[in-house]
Design an enzyme around this catalytic site. Structure first.
Site, short mmCIF file in Angstrom:
data_model
loop_
_atom_site.label_atom_id
_atom_site.label_comp_id
_atom_site.label_asym_id
_atom_site.label_seq_id
_atom_site.Cartn_x
_atom_site.Cartn_y
_atom_site.Cartn_z
N ASP A 140 0.86 -1.19 0.00
CA ASP A 140 0.00 0.00 0.00
C ASP A 140 0.89 1.24 0.00
O ASP A 140 1.57 1.52 0.99
CB ASP A 140 -0.93 0.00 1.22
N ARG A 142 -0.23 4.40 -0.67
CA ARG A 142 -1.05 5.61 -0.64
C ARG A 142 -0.62 6.57 0.47
O ARG A 142 -0.20 6.15 1.54
CB ARG A 142 -2.53 5.25 -0.45
#
Length: 218
Positions: A140, A142
């Site tokens: 991830d 983000r």
């Protein structure tokens, strides 16, 4: 650029976003104001859909990572498109709220083509975490800094966060936005996405209690 933008930039230079444009946006879900931003750090364009008076506390808010396959083409590999529609409906029903649509978040931040490659690996038996790692990519990638900057610009002190992902809550708090509550956004699973949802719950700590009857408690 409005006078508000100039005052905000001068008085709060810590912000990484520039408010560029606001326009009325009638949708199938209700009427919103589309507020367009430019991320001063990355140069990316970002969008907040605002319904009603949102400044202050406990504003119903969705941070929605862009997902072309789900949001536009209604892919059944994920629940993103359904979550987007449900969040907009809930915000309108509430009478006030914000949906921040985050560009650059495709495939949990790895980009569209890499996401498609990861989906191919998932079709061959890997889960969503294993597929990213097999490609040498982060699970991830983000960053929610720009979402917090947008909420600060809109005068939001705290939110009721429409999300099943604890990392979003932690990220907002780390960037100075209070999270008064985390509001579940649970979509009915289908055969095509049950493995993906299992991995989100068991590998990424998403709160998905509606899967208990299908998967058993992890």
């Amino acid at each position: 650029m409005t006078e508000h933008d100039v005052v905000y930039r001068d008085s709060a230079p810590r912000s990484g976003v520039e408010r560029v444009v606001e326009v009325r946006l009638p949708t199938a879900y209700g009427e919103f104001t589309a507020v367009g931003y430019r991320d001063r750090i990355s140069g990316e364009e970002q969008l907040a859909l605002v319904h009603g008076e949102v400044a202050g506390g406990r504003t119903l808010t969705r941070l929605h990572s862009e997902c072309l396959t789900g949001d536009v083409f209604a892919s059944r590999h994920c629940e993103c498109g359904e979550q987007l529609a449900a969040a907009l409906r809930e915000i309108v029903a509430e009478g006030r709220g914000i949906l921040v649509y985050l560009q650059g978040h495709e495939g949990r931040g790895i980009g569209l083509l890499a996401k498609l490659r990861a989906m191919k690996l998932q079709g061959e038996g890997l889960d969503t975490v294993e597929a990213n790692l097999a490609l040498g990519l982060p699970v991830d990638a983000r960053d929610y800094r720009v979402a917090a900057d947008i909420l600060h610009d809109l005068g939001v002190a705290s939110v009721r966060l429409l999300s099943n992902n604890p990392l979003k809550r932690e990220a907002l708090v780390a960037h100075g936005i209070g999270v008064a509550a985390q509001v579940p956004l649970l979509m009915e699973p289908c055969p095509e996405n049950i493995g993906y949802l299992r991995a989100k719950r068991e590998r990424l700590a998403h709160d998905l209690p509606h899967l208990d009857g299908l998967l058993g408690r992890s």
